[in-house]
Design a protein around this motif. Structure first.
Motif, PDB file in Angstrom:
ATOM      1  N   ARG A   1      11.086 -19.702 -31.982  1.00  0.00           N
ATOM      2  CA  ARG A   1      11.162 -18.757 -33.094  1.00  0.00           C
ATOM      3  C   ARG A   1      11.985 -19.377 -34.202  1.00  0.00           C
ATOM      4  O   ARG A   1      13.043 -19.965 -33.982  1.00  0.00           O
ATOM      5  CB  ARG A   1      11.815 -17.446 -32.634  1.00  0.00           C
ATOM      6  CG  ARG A   1      11.969 -16.430 -33.771  1.00  0.00           C
ATOM      7  CD  ARG A   1      13.318 -16.488 -34.436  1.00  0.00           C
ATOM      8  NE  ARG A   1      13.461 -15.474 -35.501  1.00  0.00           N
ATOM      9  CZ  ARG A   1      14.552 -15.280 -36.224  1.00  0.00           C
ATOM     10  NH1 ARG A   1      15.613 -16.039 -36.006  1.00  0.00           N
ATOM     11  NH2 ARG A   1      14.596 -14.346 -37.162  1.00  0.00           N
ATOM     12  N   VAL A   2      11.495 -19.254 -35.435  1.00  0.00           N
ATOM     13  CA  VAL A   2      12.192 -19.757 -36.606  1.00  0.00           C
ATOM     14  C   VAL A   2      12.242 -18.665 -37.666  1.00  0.00           C
ATOM     15  O   VAL A   2      11.507 -17.677 -37.600  1.00  0.00           O
ATOM     16  CB  VAL A   2      11.510 -21.014 -37.190  1.00  0.00           C
ATOM     17  CG1 VAL A   2      11.528 -22.154 -36.194  1.00  0.00           C
ATOM     18  CG2 VAL A   2      10.081 -20.687 -37.636  1.00  0.00           C
ATOM     19  N   ALA A   3      13.088 -18.866 -38.662  1.00  0.00           N
ATOM     20  CA  ALA A   3      13.175 -17.950 -39.799  1.00  0.00           C
ATOM     21  C   ALA A   3      13.185 -18.791 -41.069  1.00  0.00           C
ATOM     22  O   ALA A   3      14.177 -19.462 -41.347  1.00  0.00           O
ATOM     23  CB  ALA A   3      14.430 -17.089 -39.708  1.00  0.00           C
ATOM     24  N   GLY A   4      12.094 -18.788 -41.806  1.00  0.00           N
ATOM     25  CA  GLY A   4      12.049 -19.501 -43.072  1.00  0.00           C
ATOM     26  C   GLY A   4      11.420 -20.875 -42.996  1.00  0.00           C
ATOM     27  O   GLY A   4      11.229 -21.451 -41.925  1.00  0.00           O
ATOM     28  N   GLN A   5      11.130 -21.420 -44.184  1.00  0.00           N
ATOM     29  CA  GLN A   5      10.370 -22.662 -44.271  1.00  0.00           C
ATOM     30  C   GLN A   5      11.160 -23.890 -43.834  1.00  0.00           C
ATOM     31  O   GLN A   5      10.571 -24.837 -43.282  1.00  0.00           O
ATOM     32  CB  GLN A   5       9.858 -22.854 -45.695  1.00  0.00           C
ATOM     33  CG  GLN A   5      10.935 -23.004 -46.754  1.00  0.00           C
ATOM     34  CD  GLN A   5      10.373 -23.247 -48.137  1.00  0.00           C
ATOM     35  OE1 GLN A   5       9.162 -23.319 -48.320  1.00  0.00           O
ATOM     36  NE2 GLN A   5      11.243 -23.362 -49.131  1.00  0.00           N
ATOM     37  N   ILE A   6      12.482 -23.912 -44.037  1.00  0.00           N
ATOM     38  CA  ILE A   6      13.250 -25.096 -43.650  1.00  0.00           C
ATOM     39  C   ILE A   6      13.341 -25.190 -42.133  1.00  0.00           C
ATOM     40  O   ILE A   6      13.144 -26.266 -41.554  1.00  0.00           O
ATOM     41  CB  ILE A   6      14.651 -25.076 -44.288  1.00  0.00           C
ATOM     42  CG1 ILE A   6      14.536 -24.955 -45.809  1.00  0.00           C
ATOM     43  CG2 ILE A   6      15.422 -26.338 -43.910  1.00  0.00           C
ATOM     44  CD1 ILE A   6      13.692 -26.027 -46.447  1.00  0.00           C
ATOM     45  N   GLN A   7      13.621 -24.085 -41.465  1.00  0.00           N
ATOM     46  CA  GLN A   7      13.640 -24.100 -40.000  1.00  0.00           C
ATOM     47  C   GLN A   7      12.270 -24.479 -39.451  1.00  0.00           C
ATOM     48  O   GLN A   7      12.176 -25.191 -38.443  1.00  0.00           O
ATOM     49  CB  GLN A   7      14.077 -22.740 -39.464  1.00  0.00           C
ATOM     50  CG  GLN A   7      15.538 -22.433 -39.697  1.00  0.00           C
ATOM     51  CD  GLN A   7      15.988 -21.181 -38.973  1.00  0.00           C
ATOM     52  OE1 GLN A   7      15.355 -20.709 -38.040  1.00  0.00           O
ATOM     53  NE2 GLN A   7      17.107 -20.622 -39.406  1.00  0.00           N
ATOM     54  N   THR A   8      11.229 -24.000 -40.088  1.00  0.00           N
ATOM     55  CA  THR A   8       9.872 -24.370 -39.667  1.00  0.00           C
ATOM     56  C   THR A   8       9.688 -25.879 -39.731  1.00  0.00           C
ATOM     57  O   THR A   8       9.200 -26.513 -38.772  1.00  0.00           O
ATOM     58  CB  THR A   8       8.833 -23.680 -40.571  1.00  0.00           C
ATOM     59  OG1 THR A   8       8.905 -22.262 -40.370  1.00  0.00           O
ATOM     60  CG2 THR A   8       7.419 -24.154 -40.244  1.00  0.00           C
ATOM     61  N   GLN A   9      10.089 -26.478 -40.836  1.00  0.00           N
ATOM     62  CA  GLN A   9       9.940 -27.923 -41.002  1.00  0.00           C
ATOM     63  C   GLN A   9      10.809 -28.704 -40.027  1.00  0.00           C
ATOM     64  O   GLN A   9      10.401 -29.761 -39.524  1.00  0.00           O
ATOM     65  CB  GLN A   9      10.279 -28.306 -42.445  1.00  0.00           C
ATOM     66  CG  GLN A   9       9.310 -27.756 -43.475  1.00  0.00           C
ATOM     67  CD  GLN A   9       9.767 -28.013 -44.905  1.00  0.00           C
ATOM     68  OE1 GLN A   9      10.595 -28.889 -45.161  1.00  0.00           O
ATOM     69  NE2 GLN A   9       9.236 -27.239 -45.841  1.00  0.00           N
TER      70      GLN A   9
ATOM     71  N   LEU B   1      22.070 -27.626 -36.212  1.00  0.00           N
ATOM     72  CA  LEU B   1      20.768 -27.613 -36.872  1.00  0.00           C
ATOM     73  C   LEU B   1      20.766 -26.786 -38.152  1.00  0.00           C
ATOM     74  O   LEU B   1      19.750 -26.204 -38.524  1.00  0.00           O
ATOM     75  CB  LEU B   1      19.711 -27.099 -35.893  1.00  0.00           C
ATOM     76  CG  LEU B   1      19.497 -27.973 -34.649  1.00  0.00           C
ATOM     77  CD1 LEU B   1      18.507 -27.339 -33.701  1.00  0.00           C
ATOM     78  CD2 LEU B   1      19.043 -29.376 -35.048  1.00  0.00           C
ATOM     79  N   GLY B   2      21.899 -26.762 -38.847  1.00  0.00           N
ATOM     80  CA  GLY B   2      21.965 -26.059 -40.119  1.00  0.00           C
ATOM     81  C   GLY B   2      22.565 -24.675 -39.995  1.00  0.00           C
ATOM     82  O   GLY B   2      22.706 -24.129 -38.896  1.00  0.00           O
ATOM     83  N   VAL B   3      22.914 -24.067 -41.124  1.00  0.00           N
ATOM     84  CA  VAL B   3      23.459 -22.712 -41.172  1.00  0.00           C
ATOM     85  C   VAL B   3      22.637 -21.886 -42.151  1.00  0.00           C
ATOM     86  O   VAL B   3      21.907 -22.423 -42.973  1.00  0.00           O
ATOM     87  CB  VAL B   3      24.948 -22.709 -41.591  1.00  0.00           C
ATOM     88  CG1 VAL B   3      25.801 -23.405 -40.549  1.00  0.00           C
ATOM     89  CG2 VAL B   3      25.132 -23.358 -42.969  1.00  0.00           C
ATOM     90  N   LEU B   4      22.762 -20.576 -42.056  1.00  0.00           N
ATOM     91  CA  LEU B   4      22.032 -19.658 -42.921  1.00  0.00           C
ATOM     92  C   LEU B   4      23.003 -19.035 -43.918  1.00  0.00           C
ATOM     93  O   LEU B   4      24.061 -18.530 -43.534  1.00  0.00           O
ATOM     94  CB  LEU B   4      21.362 -18.564 -42.088  1.00  0.00           C
ATOM     95  CG  LEU B   4      20.424 -17.606 -42.825  1.00  0.00           C
ATOM     96  CD1 LEU B   4      19.189 -18.356 -43.317  1.00  0.00           C
ATOM     97  CD2 LEU B   4      20.000 -16.459 -41.907  1.00  0.00           C
ATOM     98  N   VAL B   5      22.644 -19.056 -45.206  1.00  0.00           N
ATOM     99  CA  VAL B   5      23.507 -18.516 -46.252  1.00  0.00           C
ATOM    100  C   VAL B   5      23.205 -17.042 -46.500  1.00  0.00           C
ATOM    101  O   VAL B   5      22.049 -16.629 -46.554  1.00  0.00           O
ATOM    102  CB  VAL B   5      23.321 -19.294 -47.571  1.00  0.00           C
ATOM    103  CG1 VAL B   5      24.107 -18.640 -48.701  1.00  0.00           C
ATOM    104  CG2 VAL B   5      23.782 -20.732 -47.410  1.00  0.00           C
TER     105      VAL B   5
END
Length: 330
Positions: free
Chosen positions: A166-174, A227-231
Motif C-alpha cells: 500500500r502506498v499514498a501518493g505518486q512519490i511512494q508509488t515510484q 523511505l522518506g517522510v510525509l509533510v
C-alpha cells in the motif's frame, strides 16, 4: 458553524464594527478527535493560542473528524473558500500542485520526525519552498520515517521484488516500483483489512501509523529503511490573517515552532516504543538494512530523486541536504 465565505465575512464585519465578541477562528482537521495528533499537538496549540490571544479577543475553535469537510484533498480549498479559517492539509495528496514538497518523501534523507519537521518548517520560513503563496502558513511538520511492514519477512532489497505494498501518493508509488515492489493506492483505514485478506502483502508507512491503523497486527515483519517522510501543513485564509491585529500575527509566527516541538515530543517516542517492541517480540521481525542494502536502495531510487529535483525549485535538493546536516549538528 461557519459554512460560507459570506457568513464568515459578515461575522468578521460585525465583530470589527462592534468589538462586542471574540473573533472565533474555525480550525478544520480531517483526522478523528481521538487521534494522538489532535490530543497532543493540535488541541494543546489551540489552548496555548487562546490563552495568549485572549487580550485581543481572538480564539480558535478546533473542528476535528472532518466536521467541516471530510475530504482530505479539499482542505486547502475549504480554507480558500472560507468554509474554515484554518485547515490541516497534506501537499502530496494533490500531486503536481506543490512539487517542492515531494523532496521530503524521498528515501535516504530525513531519518525521523524531528529532522523532517524542523527541516520543512525552516526551509519554508526561509523561502526555499514554493507553494501556498495565497495562504498564511501557520506550521509545517512531518511524519516519522516510512518503512515497510509485510506479511512475509524482508531480509534484503531482493525480498521486496513482486510484493504488493500500500502506498499514498505518486512519490511512494515510484519508490516502491524502483525497489521492485507493486504499489497499491488505498486509504489508511483500508490497509490492515487488505493485508489480512491477502489483497496486498504489506504497507509503506511509519511505525506510529502502522500501530494506529492496525497494520502491525497483521504484518509482523518490519524493514526499517528510511523511505522518506510525509509533510503536513496548517494553513490560514490570507484575508483572515490580514484582518488580525499585530499581536496575533506574532503569536501565529511563534506557532510553527510550537507545533513542531509538540509533534516531536509526542510522535517520536511513540515510534521508538513501537520499534523497540517489535525488536523484542518473538512474534515479529525487525530488520535494519545493511550498508550494502542501503547503497542498493539509493542506487535504485536515484532516478526518482532526479525526477523530483527536476520539478522542484532549483537547488532545493542541495538545500534540503544542507539543512538536514545543519540540524544534525546542533
Amino acid at each position: 458553524m461557519k459554512t460560507t465565505l459570506t457568513g464568515l465575512a459578515a461575522g468578521l464585519a460585525l465583530t470589527l464594527a462592534t468589538g462586542a465578541s471574540a473573533r472565533d477562528l474555525a480550525f478544520a482537521v480531517f483526522v478523528p478527535a481521538a487521534s494522538p495528533t489532535v490530543q497532543h499537538v493540535y488541541q494543546p496549540w489551540v489552548d496555548w493560542f487562546n490563552e495568549q490571544a485572549a487580550a485581543d479577543d481572538v480564539q480558535i475553535t478546533l473542528y476535528a473528524g472532518g466536521t467541516l469537510g471530510r475530504n482530505p484533498l479539499a482542505q486547502a480549498q475549504m480554507v480558500a473558500d472560507g468554509v474554515a479559517d484554518i485547515g490541516l492539509t497534506v501537499p502530496s495528496y494533490t500531486p503536481g500542485v506543490y512539487p517542492d514538497f515531494d523532496v521530503f518523501e524521498l528515501p535516504g534523507f530525513a531519518r525521523n520526525t524531528a529532522e523532517g519537521s524542523q527541516a520543512a518548517l525552516e526551509l519554508y520560513q526561509e523561502g526555499a519552498l514554493r507553494g501556498y503563496e495565497d495562504y498564511y502558513v501557520v506550521a509545517m511538520y512531518t511524519s516519522g520515517a516510512y518503512m515497510l511492514h509485510s506479511r512475509e519477512p524482508i531480509a534484503s532489497v531482493a525480498d521486496i521484488e513482486g510484493q504488493r505494498f500500500r502506498v499514498a501518493g505518486q512519490i511512494q508509488t515510484q519508490v516502491i516500483e524502483a525497489l521492485g515492489g507493486v504499489p497499491h493506492s488505498m486509504g489508511a483505514g483500508e490497509m490492515a483489512e487488505a493485508i489480512d485478506r491477502g489483497l496486498i502483502d504489506g504497507a509503506m508507512t511509519d511505525a506510529s501509523v502502522a500501530r494506529t491503523f492496525r497494520v502491525a497486527d497483521v504484518a509482523h515483519n518490519h524493514y526499517e529503511s528510511s523511505l522518506g517522510v510525509l509533510v503536513f501543513s496548517i494553513l490560514m485564509n490570507r484575508g483572515v490573517y490580514d484582518s488580525l491585529p499585530p499581536r496575533v500575527h506574532e503569536l501565529l509566527a511563534q506557532s510553527g515552532q510550537f507545533i513542531v516541538d509538540r509533534q516531536v515530543e509526542s510522535y517520536a517516542p511513540a515510534i521508538e516504543a513501537n520499534i523497540a517492541a517489535w525488536a523484542e517480540s518473538p512474534d515479529a521481525t525487525l530488520v535494519v538494512p545493511s550498508a550494502e542494502d542501503e547503497a542498493e536502495i539509493a542506487r535504485r531510487v536515484q532516478p526518482v530523486i532526479d525526477r523530483v529535483a527536476a520539478s522542484a525549485s532549483e537547488g532545493l535538493i542541495e538545500a534540503y541536504t544542507a539543512k538536514l546536516e545543519d540540524i544534525r549538528a546542533r
